[in-house]
Write a protein that holds these residues in place. Structure first.
Motif, PDB file in Angstrom:
ATOM      1  N   PHE A 131      -2.912   6.334  -0.672  1.00  0.00           N
ATOM      2  CA  PHE A 131      -2.872   6.832  -2.045  1.00  0.00           C
ATOM      3  C   PHE A 131      -2.881   8.364  -2.129  1.00  0.00           C
ATOM      4  O   PHE A 131      -2.187   8.938  -2.973  1.00  0.00           O
ATOM      5  CB  PHE A 131      -4.033   6.258  -2.863  1.00  0.00           C
TER       6      PHE A 131
ATOM      7  N   THR B 198      -6.405  10.890  -7.493  1.00  0.00           N
ATOM      8  CA  THR B 198      -6.550  10.334  -6.150  1.00  0.00           C
ATOM      9  C   THR B 198      -7.920   9.685  -5.971  1.00  0.00           C
ATOM     10  O   THR B 198      -8.036   8.589  -5.406  1.00  0.00           O
ATOM     11  CB  THR B 198      -6.352  11.439  -5.094  1.00  0.00           C
TER      12      THR B 198
ATOM     13  N   ALA C 117       0.830  -1.213   0.000  1.00  0.00           N
ATOM     14  CA  ALA C 117       0.000   0.000   0.000  1.00  0.00           C
ATOM     15  C   ALA C 117       0.860   1.258   0.000  1.00  0.00           C
ATOM     16  O   ALA C 117       0.454   2.292  -0.536  1.00  0.00           O
ATOM     17  CB  ALA C 117      -0.927   0.001   1.210  1.00  0.00           C
TER      18      ALA C 117
ATOM     19  N   LEU D 138      -4.491   1.104   1.266  1.00  0.00           N
ATOM     20  CA  LEU D 138      -4.193   1.907   0.077  1.00  0.00           C
ATOM     21  C   LEU D 138      -5.095   3.131  -0.011  1.00  0.00           C
ATOM     22  O   LEU D 138      -4.661   4.194  -0.470  1.00  0.00           O
ATOM     23  CB  LEU D 138      -4.327   1.051  -1.179  1.00  0.00           C
ATOM     24  N   ARG D 139      -6.327   3.006   0.427  1.00  0.00           N
ATOM     25  CA  ARG D 139      -7.234   4.155   0.356  1.00  0.00           C
ATOM     26  C   ARG D 139      -6.789   5.278   1.289  1.00  0.00           C
ATOM     27  O   ARG D 139      -7.192   6.436   1.086  1.00  0.00           O
ATOM     28  CB  ARG D 139      -8.657   3.692   0.675  1.00  0.00           C
ATOM     29  N   TRP D 140      -5.976   4.960   2.271  1.00  0.00           N
ATOM     30  CA  TRP D 140      -5.412   5.996   3.148  1.00  0.00           C
ATOM     31  C   TRP D 140      -4.052   6.486   2.644  1.00  0.00           C
ATOM     32  O   TRP D 140      -3.691   7.646   2.848  1.00  0.00           O
ATOM     33  CB  TRP D 140      -5.280   5.468   4.573  1.00  0.00           C
TER      34      TRP D 140
ATOM     35  N   ALA E 273      -8.814   0.934  -5.705  1.00  0.00           N
ATOM     36  CA  ALA E 273      -7.837   0.319  -4.800  1.00  0.00           C
ATOM     37  C   ALA E 273      -7.815  -1.209  -4.876  1.00  0.00           C
ATOM     38  O   ALA E 273      -6.732  -1.812  -4.898  1.00  0.00           O
ATOM     39  CB  ALA E 273      -8.097   0.784  -3.364  1.00  0.00           C
TER      40      ALA E 273
ATOM     41  N   CYS F 135      -8.375   5.703  -5.226  1.00  0.00           N
ATOM     42  CA  CYS F 135      -9.067   5.171  -4.045  1.00  0.00           C
ATOM     43  C   CYS F 135     -10.215   4.250  -4.445  1.00  0.00           C
ATOM     44  O   CYS F 135     -10.434   3.204  -3.826  1.00  0.00           O
ATOM     45  CB  CYS F 135      -9.585   6.315  -3.176  1.00  0.00           C
ATOM     46  N   LEU F 136     -10.952   4.640  -5.499  1.00  0.00           N
ATOM     47  CA  LEU F 136     -12.049   3.794  -5.969  1.00  0.00           C
ATOM     48  C   LEU F 136     -11.528   2.486  -6.563  1.00  0.00           C
ATOM     49  O   LEU F 136     -12.157   1.432  -6.407  1.00  0.00           O
ATOM     50  CB  LEU F 136     -12.883   4.549  -7.020  1.00  0.00           C
TER      51      LEU F 136
ATOM     52  N   THR G 275      -6.366  -3.213   0.501  1.00  0.00           N
ATOM     53  CA  THR G 275      -7.258  -2.228  -0.120  1.00  0.00           C
ATOM     54  C   THR G 275      -7.558  -1.074   0.825  1.00  0.00           C
ATOM     55  O   THR G 275      -7.508   0.104   0.444  1.00  0.00           O
ATOM     56  CB  THR G 275      -8.572  -2.910  -0.545  1.00  0.00           C
ATOM     57  N   GLU G 276      -7.877  -1.412   2.079  1.00  0.00           N
ATOM     58  CA  GLU G 276      -8.183  -0.373   3.064  1.00  0.00           C
ATOM     59  C   GLU G 276      -6.968   0.505   3.329  1.00  0.00           C
ATOM     60  O   GLU G 276      -7.080   1.741   3.433  1.00  0.00           O
ATOM     61  CB  GLU G 276      -8.673  -1.014   4.362  1.00  0.00           C
TER      62      GLU G 276
END
Length: 518
Positions: free
Chosen positions: A137, A101, A46, A133-135, A108, A105-106, A130-131
């Motif tokens: 990215f 971005t 991530a 990476l959303r933080w 991920a 996030c979408l 995935t979780e």
């Protein structure tokens, strides 16, 4: 070199050293708190995804395209024009990166699958990645804006703030271990916060310089189009390196839990001396080579390259030997405690062996590439780099298949070995071309120099082999005892090495360049 430039170089060097030391402390604390399991693998992937974008875009193509255009505007135009350029570039960059971005996030889950297909067999690991990476990215957006601000400040001779900025990320990550070491999610939060802080840290100085106008969208602005035009070829060249790294991370994820982490920790150990010594020598010789080429001083140009090669060999060969012979004790002492167990130590040791074999290849590239840049020849190093990376990717795939067929438990070390072989291919291609162009002609005294170097390194290697002991012996010691023993051996080995160089007749005077070569 003027006093002002010397002072600026010293500030940047000091901040860079501070950042690297903090980065090393960060990695030790990562190993202690989180080990090298599935969770740490997920976080490293991530973090790697926005870092790939940072290397290719923010600190690569964008910086190399924006800085010359902004410097030209500042030098030949007015302050108002420079301020307007900042407004339009910042607004356009922020707008584009906000969209990137959001999409990142979408997407991920897809990005995690692309970078780490091995996570697909473990739904929990894939979901965690995935979780995370959303933080992490959004860091790409903030660090890109930070790179733009740093370019502006450097153009105005303000080096301290941009040089200190990387320290913020390491400080935030180190702080998380003290705040909450129960989940790697806290590391992702720290990356997000650090991105904001790094950008915000630059803003007061920009405001003081009158270079913080309201951002505005300007995609059709001719200056923005010019920057984009300059970025495209650099991004194409950088993309090959990123594809190689993507392949290695993807293959490592297929090898099971821990493989990504073992490669990461081994790479960090190898990068530490590389960043301090090899990159420093390459940085020092580039201005001298550029001046000598401008004066058409071919002999001095060749002498400076020769000086760089001899210096990197004196420093790099013992470093490479130390990393290889002492890989087990180094990993055990620095990482082998807390959640980082004996198996993790052994697997990381295998990877470090492979990276150490390529240490001199990486180091030689740092010294040889300035020989091309100083002559304003950038295509040849890029072409050779692409050839070497393609060879490395082919070897990575081949070694991966062989390891799977033979069921070798340390298959991840094969990926590190392919990376090392790629570095050697690159270095040899660069050296051959410099020789062929006549830009580098070895100076007299190489046989005697090589014999002295061989003697001193052989003495140091024998000492390290005699004192290293088994990995089990080191793991049986307490953390404090390992540290004391390692420090004592490293100091003794350094004394033996430099003492032998002195006895066989190598003196500091042999590495002092003549005034004309400086």
């Amino acid at each position: 070199m003027s006093v002002a430039l010397l002072k600026s170089s010293g500030v940047v060097g000091l901040m860079t050293l501070m950042s690297r030391i903090l980065g090393f402390v960060r990695d030790v604390m990562f190993a202690t708190a989180f080990g090298a399991g599935a969770a740490m693998d997920a976080f490293l992937i991530a973090l790697k995804i926005p870092n790939f974008g940072r290397r290719m875009f923010a600190e690569g193509a964008f910086s190399q395209a924006f800085v010359p255009v902004f410097t030209e505007t500042k030098t030949t135009g007015t302050h108002a024009q420079a301020r307007d350029l900042v407004a339009v570039v910042m607004g356009t960059l922020a707008g584009v990166l906000s969209l990137v971005t959001l999409l990142g996030c979408l997407a991920a889950p897809v990005l995690i699958w692309l970078f780490a297909p091995g996570f697909g067999t473990d739904p929990d690991k894939h979901a965690l990645g995935t979780e995370l990476l959303r933080w992490t990215f959004p860091y790409l957006m903030f660090i890109s804006l930070t790179a733009m601000a740093s370019g502006v400040l450097n153009a105005y001779g303000r080096f301290a703030v941009p040089a200190f900025t990387p320290v913020i990320l390491n400080a935030c990550l180190i702080a998380t271990v003290f705040i909450d070491a129960s989940s790697v999610m806290v590391l992702a939060y720290a990356v997000f916060i650090a991105g904001i802080l790094q950008f915000a840290f630059q803003l007061p100085l920009l405001l003081r310089l009158g270079l913080l106008p309201p951002p505005r969208w300007g995609w059709r602005d001719v200056r923005v189009r010019r920057i984009v035009g300059l970025m495209v070829p650099v991004m194409i060249g950088s993309s090959v390196a990123q594809i190689s790294l993507l392949l290695d991370s993807a293959l490592a994820s297929l090898l099971g839990d821990g493989s990504v982490s073992w490669l990461y920790y081994a790479d960090r150990l190898m990068e530490f001396p590389l960043g301090i010594f090899s990159i420093a020598i390459g940085t020092v010789i580039l201005p001298a080579l550029s001046a000598q080429y401008a004066r058409r001083s071919g002999d001095e140009f060749s002498h400076t390259l020769d000086w760089g090669l001899r210096t990197i060999l004196v420093i790099g060969v013992p470093a490479a030997l130390g990393l290889m012979i002492f890989a087990g004790p180094l990993v055990a002492t620095l990482f082998g405690h807390g959640a980082f167990d004996a198996y993790d130590v052994r697997m990381t040791m295998y990877a470090l062996w492979a990276y150490a074999a390529g240490f001199m290849g990486f180091s030689l590239v740092k010294v040889l590439v300035p020989g091309f840049y100083a002559r304003q020849e950038t295509r040849i190093p890029v072409r050779y780099g692409i050839v070497a990376l393609c060879c490395g990717m082919a070897m990575s795939l081949g070694l991966f298949v062989c390891a799977q067929w033979l069921q070798w438990p340390a298959a991840h070390a094969g990926l590190a070995a392919a990376t090392s072989a790629s570095a050697w291919i690159n270095a040899l291609l660069l050296l051959r071309r410099l020789r062929r162009d006549g830009a580098y002609r070895p100076q007299p005294g190489w046989p005697a120099f090589a014999l002295r170097l061989l003697t001193a390194n052989a003495a140091m290697a024998l000492l390290l082999v005699g004192l290293s002991g088994t990995l089990e012996t080191w793991l049986a010691l307490g953390v404090h005892a390992r540290g004391v023993r390692l420090a004592a051996i490293v100091v003794t080995a350094a004394a033996v090495y430099f003492g032998c160089l002195w006895l066989v007749g190598l003196r500091p005077a042999h590495f002092r360049r003549a005034q004309g070569q400086r």
